[in-house]
Motif scaffolding. Sequence first.
Motif, short mmCIF file in Angstrom:
data_model
loop_
_atom_site.label_atom_id
_atom_site.label_comp_id
_atom_site.label_asym_id
_atom_site.label_seq_id
_atom_site.Cartn_x
_atom_site.Cartn_y
_atom_site.Cartn_z
N VAL A 17 -0.79 -6.04 -4.63
CA VAL A 17 -2.10 -5.93 -4.38
C VAL A 17 -2.93 -6.79 -4.59
O VAL A 17 -2.84 -7.62 -5.32
CB VAL A 17 -2.50 -4.92 -5.34
CG1 VAL A 17 -4.10 -4.48 -5.23
CG2 VAL A 17 -1.71 -3.60 -4.92
N ASP A 172 -3.81 -9.49 2.11
CA ASP A 172 -3.35 -8.42 2.90
C ASP A 172 -3.66 -7.09 2.75
O ASP A 172 -2.99 -6.18 3.02
CB ASP A 172 -1.66 -8.88 3.01
CG ASP A 172 -1.40 -8.66 1.52
OD1 ASP A 172 -2.02 -8.44 0.46
OD2 ASP A 172 -0.18 -8.56 1.46
N THR A 173 -4.86 -6.85 1.95
CA THR A 173 -5.22 -5.61 1.50
C THR A 173 -6.83 -5.57 1.91
O THR A 173 -7.67 -6.38 1.71
CB THR A 173 -4.92 -5.60 -0.01
OG1 THR A 173 -3.56 -5.86 -0.37
CG2 THR A 173 -5.48 -4.07 -0.66
N LEU A 193 -7.14 0.88 -1.80
CA LEU A 193 -6.44 -0.43 -1.56
C LEU A 193 -5.68 0.02 -0.36
O LEU A 193 -4.58 0.91 -0.55
CB LEU A 193 -5.65 -0.87 -2.49
CG LEU A 193 -6.43 -0.79 -3.83
CD1 LEU A 193 -5.43 -1.27 -5.12
CD2 LEU A 193 -7.52 -2.04 -3.95
N THR A 194 -5.55 -0.63 0.85
CA THR A 194 -5.01 -0.21 2.06
C THR A 194 -4.24 -1.53 2.54
O THR A 194 -4.91 -2.57 2.76
CB THR A 194 -5.96 0.33 3.10
OG1 THR A 194 -6.40 1.26 2.85
CG2 THR A 194 -5.07 0.66 4.37
N PRO A 195 -2.95 -1.66 2.64
CA PRO A 195 -2.00 -2.69 3.05
C PRO A 195 -2.50 -2.99 4.51
O PRO A 195 -2.56 -2.07 5.27
CB PRO A 195 -0.50 -2.34 2.63
CG PRO A 195 -0.76 -1.12 1.67
CD PRO A 195 -2.05 -0.48 2.13
N LYS A 196 -2.32 -4.18 4.83
CA LYS A 196 -2.29 -4.49 6.21
C LYS A 196 -0.89 -5.08 6.79
O LYS A 196 -0.97 -5.65 7.95
CB LYS A 196 -3.36 -5.53 6.32
CG LYS A 196 -4.77 -5.25 5.97
CD LYS A 196 -5.94 -6.54 6.03
CE LYS A 196 -7.10 -6.27 5.87
NZ LYS A 196 -8.15 -7.55 5.93
N SER A 200 5.48 -2.65 5.31
CA SER A 200 5.12 -1.85 3.86
C SER A 200 5.30 -0.24 4.11
O SER A 200 4.90 0.22 5.12
CB SER A 200 3.87 -2.11 3.40
OG SER A 200 3.34 -1.54 2.16
N LYS A 204 -1.53 3.67 1.21
CA LYS A 204 -2.85 3.30 0.29
C LYS A 204 -2.37 3.40 -1.32
O LYS A 204 -1.77 4.30 -1.60
CB LYS A 204 -4.11 3.89 1.01
CG LYS A 204 -3.99 5.41 0.49
CD LYS A 204 -5.34 6.18 0.91
CE LYS A 204 -5.19 7.71 0.36
NZ LYS A 204 -6.64 8.33 1.13
N TRP A 295 2.30 -7.25 0.12
CA TRP A 295 2.93 -6.03 0.23
C TRP A 295 4.32 -6.12 0.81
O TRP A 295 5.22 -5.03 0.66
CB TRP A 295 2.08 -4.96 1.21
CG TRP A 295 0.73 -4.85 0.54
CD1 TRP A 295 -0.20 -5.38 0.58
CD2 TRP A 295 0.38 -3.68 -0.36
NE1 TRP A 295 -1.26 -4.93 0.00
CE2 TRP A 295 -1.07 -3.83 -0.73
CE3 TRP A 295 1.20 -2.63 -0.93
CZ2 TRP A 295 -1.55 -2.80 -1.52
CZ3 TRP A 295 0.52 -1.91 -1.90
CH2 TRP A 295 -0.61 -2.02 -2.12
#
Length: 386
Positions: A17, A172-173, A193-196, A200, A204, A295
């Motif tokens: 994160v 990356d978040t 928090l949302t991963p890009k 992954s 979220k 991630w």
Amino acid sequence: MRWGVPIAAVVVVGAAVGTGPVIAAVQGDPALPERTAQQLLAEVAKNASRAEPPAMSGTVVETASLGLPALPATTGVSSSPFALLSGSHTLKVWYGGDDRVRLALPGQMSETDLISTGHGEAWLWQSGTNTATRYKLDGPAGAHAIPTPSVLPTARTPEDLAGELLKAAGQDTAVGVENGQHVAGRAAYQLVLTPKVATSLVGKVTVALDGETYIPLRVQVYAKGTAEPAFEVGFTQVAFTTPAPENFAFTPPAGAKVEDKTFGAGDGGPGDEVMATAKAGQQAKAGARTHGTGWGTIAELPFSPENLAPSTPSTPSKRLGAGKFGDTDPSKLADSLLKSAKRVSGPWGSGRVIESKLVSALLTDDGRLLIGAVTPEALTEAAGRR
């Protein structure tokens, strides 16, 4: 190492994160003044730097729904690390300041309590075996960072988990803020928090912060494409007031077996467990490495059948999730997971993949374990990197 595979998804997420760019706050019931993600993260960091937790008490419920096959039931208190893989588990906490701490893990017909009295001693009470162990502490309890013994591996609070999830930084978040949340009857901000990262499995992560103290009240981890959290730790009741002194006093009941031990004295106390765990961790770390970042991070470490053997403080095992498993053989628990594994192969060799909503693990036939909150395809690709 003591927590091991059952919370591998959480550990990998915690290493991934980042604070990332701040996006506009999502508007809800304006119960609290608006705060940006940067402001909230600064408050969390300030709390993390304090000498000890604030006075409080509450009830924490941890729930996991990872989509794994049914595991053999453990007996007594749900003390096995494998218990984190499914179902719900309750923990009661009290912080009174001055090294006064109490954790209670209730079972169906029993309860396990860890009590630091603030007078240079800590008690471990196990009603199932009618056993009370008194640990002598040489100096303040805080100086020892008293661990929860292996009988209390599920003693996890939202603040513990949120600290792991928020301590790393990366780009990356995406980070957003939701206002108008209520957790345990208290108004709260919620970091989203949302991963890009395409590989992954995490859709979220949400961290609800108390609107007054900014202490984490709930952490939820969602798998991609799901509307309900696959893993959640949160308060169902909380009060930020000093608990009554009697919560930190303990007298063994009549007929109980009482043992005396000294922290780190080589007599099987929790200090010995810490040293044994640290040694096992160093041994594993020596042969471990990681692939990717954020991630997409994948951990790789040596793994063999002996990793599933029991361990003691004097002979620490390298196995994952070392600890007590009630009356259930840990190898049987592992076998239940391996039955659901799928055989895979490639230029790197062959092995077995275990999949869940949030984590994938690859056990290679040449003695490696690759694990991460990523797709199985990402693991097999990493296995070919030498």
